[in-house]
Design an enzyme around this catalytic site. Structure first.
Site, PDB file in Angstrom:
ATOM      1  N   TYR A 105       0.358  -1.228   0.002  1.00  0.00           N
ATOM      2  CA  TYR A 105       0.328  -0.129   0.353  1.00  0.00           C
ATOM      3  C   TYR A 105       0.844   0.604   0.352  1.00  0.00           C
ATOM      4  O   TYR A 105       1.802   1.295   0.939  1.00  0.00           O
ATOM      5  CB  TYR A 105      -1.221   0.402   1.077  1.00  0.00           C
ATOM      6  CG  TYR A 105      -1.584   1.112   1.525  1.00  0.00           C
ATOM      7  CD1 TYR A 105      -2.724   1.075   1.055  1.00  0.00           C
ATOM      8  CD2 TYR A 105      -1.014   2.273   2.284  1.00  0.00           C
ATOM      9  CE1 TYR A 105      -3.735   2.567   0.914  1.00  0.00           C
ATOM     10  CE2 TYR A 105      -1.905   3.760   2.066  1.00  0.00           C
ATOM     11  CZ  TYR A 105      -3.041   3.466   1.631  1.00  0.00           C
ATOM     12  OH  TYR A 105      -3.755   4.994   1.762  1.00  0.00           O
ATOM     13  N   GLU A 111      -3.471   7.309  -4.032  1.00  0.00           N
ATOM     14  CA  GLU A 111      -3.291   5.980  -3.392  1.00  0.00           C
ATOM     15  C   GLU A 111      -2.769   5.170  -4.421  1.00  0.00           C
ATOM     16  O   GLU A 111      -3.751   4.912  -5.295  1.00  0.00           O
ATOM     17  CB  GLU A 111      -4.320   5.980  -2.198  1.00  0.00           C
ATOM     18  CG  GLU A 111      -4.358   4.708  -1.539  1.00  0.00           C
ATOM     19  CD  GLU A 111      -6.084   4.146  -0.622  1.00  0.00           C
ATOM     20  OE1 GLU A 111      -6.030   4.989   0.365  1.00  0.00           O
ATOM     21  OE2 GLU A 111      -6.591   3.948  -1.672  1.00  0.00           O
TER      22      GLU A 111
END
Lengths: 379, 294
Positions: free
Chosen positions: A101, A189
């Site tokens: 992530y 993101e």
């Protein structure tokens, strides 16, 4: 402005961030043709701005033309948490060794950019933050200094990714930071950021929110054209009004964002439910007021309208005259309650009093006006 | 006394030649603010209703001794305008302009904090500040404020600030200074900066704080109040019923990921001993009670 995944990947590609090759399509035939071009296996991905689409059946692997057709047929039109799938992203399937992530956003408390990196990707970062906060390596970046390759390398080593991923991750993070800052994103993101068995790192998903205030220095027309707004929001947007659609039956018009929010609160306190947030800005002249009334009037849920104006530089009598003029231009379906306060409020209320009727009521305080509007809405 | 500005503050208006800058700049002058200069590189040597225009802030400072500026420049030019003001040595830079990109705000906030620590930015996207009877810099209607204290006001919202000023005036309660810190993600001046200044100001005896959803500025203010403030405070937070994920007019007013809710902010403030009203009127009434008991 939130981007769809495929737009986020187009945005990333502008900054040389490696993404899987793919195509955005809106029909089953186009999906199949795209899949055939890209080469199997492909992933058929629903384009919706809501999390959890995989669990909802919105992401499927297709190994053949037949499977691509089947999945595209099933996913197009699918309702995922109230979002109807209208666009599919067909992309080359990737072999995944590990999922990470990575993101950048503004830390408003620290007034610095915050980068987050985790070896636990592919799941919601909020749940990682709750169950295993140490698994997220954070870095605060002074916007004046930016993110150097050295900083990124230290950060990656702190996140304990697979050593094979180090070079690729450093490269992507530096580019992602550039995309975030130079690209004027509020959020950039990648989840998951993947390491392939061949040791390549790339972005398998893209979640990007752009800062609308920076639109003047970018060419975002194509992104803006696909924004999903409800009809009321679209109409208000075209009139340059700050509008947010809600579910209740009391239409709200106020001047100033804070006062508009406060108006929603007071309507709730009075036992009612607002139909919208609408800030008409400082002036409150007849044109703006008429435009706002039109937007509210076209909302079939609205049963009463609450106009809440504080006159500052624009005096009470000017505001009142503006409202009266606007009322002359719009044929309203619902009764109106007006609360006018501020500079020369008395003079303004006098003007309104001359027009008062069963469908136009003036009240001196916010709470009284809210109570009257709620009562009318529930009648 | 007042905080940040008083009758001796000399102000240069960046963007005085534009329609907004002219309208509010001249209103501020009529109120009594020392509006000593405007800037516009293309119109140096001219004037706006008697206020001289200089090519740069530095020129204006040299000619007039200005120590503050008020910016009405359109959003794309705000970063350069703020830097110009700081480089000219100004102590206070009030940015009225709304719609400034968040990346710009984050950059110039940090740049000025590092290289020009003596310069305070207020805003962007704020109504400015008023020390009633002394100086009004920005877009507040001066007539709705009563001079003299004992209340100081700090607010993230424009119209709610006006509402507060007006309600106190109706009750015969004066204000030392009313600071609108603005509704953007990176405000140059925070609640805490203002609370600290009000705590130190002998004429301010009580403070009214008006917040809204989004971010954690009110929670940070609550921590500061608990630790440092001796003066009584009343507060109101707008947006109790705002839905998550929707920007409510201001770029900074958004509840995201369950953070920044009005309920959490009210709870934090109550925990710090602040009197919290359910609506602006109630917060005003609480302040009236506080002032009675001073």
């Amino acid at each position: 402005m939130d981007l769809f995944e495929y737009q986020g990947k187009q945005f990333f590609a502008m900054f040389d961030i490696p993404v899987s090759p793919g195509e955005a399509v809106t029909t089953v035939d186009a999906a199949v043709a795209a899949a055939d071009r890209i080469g199997y296996p492909v992933v058929v991905k629903a384009q919706v701005m809501v999390g959890g689409r995989g669990k909802a059946g919105g992401v499927k692997l297709a190994s053949t033309t037949e499977e691509a057709r089947e999945h595209a047929t099933n996913i197009l039109g699918l309702d995922i948490k109230g979002h109807i799938v209208e666009v599919l992203w067909i992309e080359k399937a990737s072999d995944i060794a590990e999922e990470y992530y990575a993101s950048f956003t503004l830390d408003r408390a620290a007034k610095k950019h915050l980068g987050m990196l985790s070896a636990q990707g592919g799941v919601e970062i909020e749940s990682v933050a709750e169950t295993d906060p140490d698994a997220i390596a954070k870095i605060w970046i002074d916007p004046v200094d930016g993110l150097t390759e050295e900083d990124a390398r230290r950060w990656v080593s702190g996140a304990r990714l697979n050593p094979d991923a180090t070079e690729g991750a450093v490269d992507i993070l530096v580019k992602l930071y550039r995309a975030y800052t130079e690209g004027d994103a509020d959020l950039a993101e990648i989840n998951p950021l993947i390491l392939t068995p061949e040791g390549k790192v790339h972005a398998l998903d893209a979640k990007v929110t752009l800062d609308d205030n920076a639109a003047f220095r970018h060419d975002w027309d194509e992104f803006a054209s696909t924004q999903v707004r409800d009809e009321r929001e679209q109409a208000a947007h075209e009139k340059g009004l700050q509008y947010v659609g809600l579910d209740g039956n009391v239409g709200i018009i106020a001047n100033g964002a804070g006062l508009a929010m406060s108006t929603l609160d007071v309507v709730n306190q009075a036992g009612g439910a607002p139909a919208n947030f609408l800030d008409i800005g400082g002036g409150a002249n007849a044109d703006v007021m008429a435009g706002a009334l039109e937007v509210i009037n076209n909302d079939p849920k609205v049963r009463s309208i609450f106009i809440n104006i504080f006159g500052g530089i624009t005096r009470g009598e000017e505001v009142a005259n503006g409202i009266v003029q606007a009322l002359g231009r719009v044929t309203l379906n619902s009764p109106i309650v007006i609360r006018l306060d501020g500079t020369n409020a008395d003079q303004g209320r006098e003007i309104l009093a001359a027009h008062e009727s069963e469908t136009l009521i003036s009240k001196p305080t916010m709470l009284e006006a809210a109570q009257a509007a709620v009562e009318l809405a529930n009648r | 006394m007042s905080i940040f500005v008083d009758e001796s503050t000399k102000v240069v208006y960046q963007g005085l030649t534009g329609s907004q800058g002219k309208f509010y700049g001249l209103r501020n002058r009529d109120y009594g603010t020392q509006v000593v200069a405007g800037t516009n590189p293309k119109k140096a040597g001219t004037d706006v209703d008697g206020v001289p225009i200089y090519a740069s802030v530095a020129d204006a400072v040299e000619a007039t001794g200005a120590t503050a500026s008020c910016i009405f420049i359109p959003a794309p030019g705000v970063q350069a305008a703020v830097m110009e003001a700081a480089e000219a040595g100004l102590e206070l830079v009030v940015v009225i302009t709304e719609g400034v990109p968040a990346q710009d705000e984050a950059w110039f906030y940090n740049k000025i904090k590092r290289d020009f620590p003596a310069t305070r930015i207020l805003g962007p996207n704020c109504p400015g500040l008023i020390s009633p009877g002394k100086a009004n810099i920005g877009i507040t209607a001066g007539e709705i404020a009563l001079p003299g204290g004992p209340v100081g006001i700090v607010s993230r919202s424009g119209t709610l600030t006006y509402q507060a000023l007006y309600e106190l005036k109706l009750q015969g309660i004066g204000v030392t200074t009313c600071v609108g810190i603005g509704g953007d993600p990176v405000p140059g001046t925070s609640f805490i900066d203002c609370l600290e200044a009000f705590e130190a100001d002998p004429e301010t005896k009580a403070v009214m704080l008006i917040g809204e959803i989004g971010g954690s500025a009110e929670e940070e203010a609550a921590d500061f109040i608990k630790a440092e403030m001796t003066k009584p405070i009343s507060a109101y937070i707008a947006g109790v019923t705002a839905p998550a994920g929707k920007k409510m007019g201001h770029a900074g007013a958004i509840v995201s990921g369950g953070k920044g809710t009005a309920a959490a902010k009210m709870e934090a403030l109550r925990g710090a001993g602040v009197e919290v009203g359910q609506n602006p009127t109630e917060a005003g009434e609480l302040m009236v009670e506080i002032v009675k008991n001073l």
